[in-house]
Design an enzyme around this catalytic site. Sequence first.
Site, PDB file in Angstrom:
ATOM      1  N   GLU A  87      -2.145  -7.464   7.757  1.00 35.03           N
ATOM      2  CA  GLU A  87      -0.761  -7.326   8.216  1.00 35.03           C
ATOM      3  C   GLU A  87      -0.502  -8.214   9.425  1.00 35.03           C
ATOM      4  OE1 GLU A  87       2.187  -7.166   7.743  1.00 35.03           O
ATOM      5  OE2 GLU A  87       2.838  -5.087   7.682  1.00 35.03           O
TER       6      GLU A  87
ATOM      7  N   HIS B 233       0.821  -1.209   0.000  1.00 29.82           N
ATOM      8  CA  HIS B 233       0.000   0.000   0.000  1.00 29.82           C
ATOM      9  C   HIS B 233       0.856   1.261   0.000  1.00 29.82           C
ATOM     10  CE1 HIS B 233       0.873   0.935   4.202  1.00 29.82           C
ATOM     11  NE2 HIS B 233       0.697  -0.355   4.458  1.00 29.82           N
TER      12      HIS B 233
END
Length: 192
Positions: A81, A10
Amino acid sequence: MPPVVYLVRHGETEWSRSGQHTSRTDLPLLAEGETDAQALGRRLSGTRLALVLASPMTRARETARLAGLGDAVEITPDLHELGYGEYEGRTTPDIRTERPGWSIWTDGAPHGEPLATAGERADRVIERALAADGDVALFAHGHILRIVGARWLELPPEAAAGLALSTASLCILGFERERRVIWLWNDTSHRG
């Protein structure tokens, strides 16, 4: 033909800029992160993708959207994550004031996710990529994508320590004959 797998970290957030470990905290992209995500879209334009997977976190979903793949993206918790537990929001230098020499790769985090568990999630993502009828893009986060890279090479999750990954970077996983290989790692040449 085996698939090509594009790993996309990202774009930049406030915490990725400051080095704070970010797992469950759902932060938006900074303006620079948005610009970099659009640049990734230009880089990926014309790529035919059979499967686009993203983490459920806003920063990964928004990167996929700004890259022009928002309509194709499927959300999967397997790309979330690595869980940092009590170290969420803290930087490595800050943690090392209490634990000199600390590393997420060797020491983990109190109440955090074990690397083996993250490795199992990475394996499930890889299985989905290998079963896809064409090329695949994965939009996610630094540590989990590093683990995907290590597991792609059939290395233990701890080997991901040697695979640094910048924000808004692009990696390409593929094959050389029957062997899974990394063709490109941590490429940011599309960024301004």
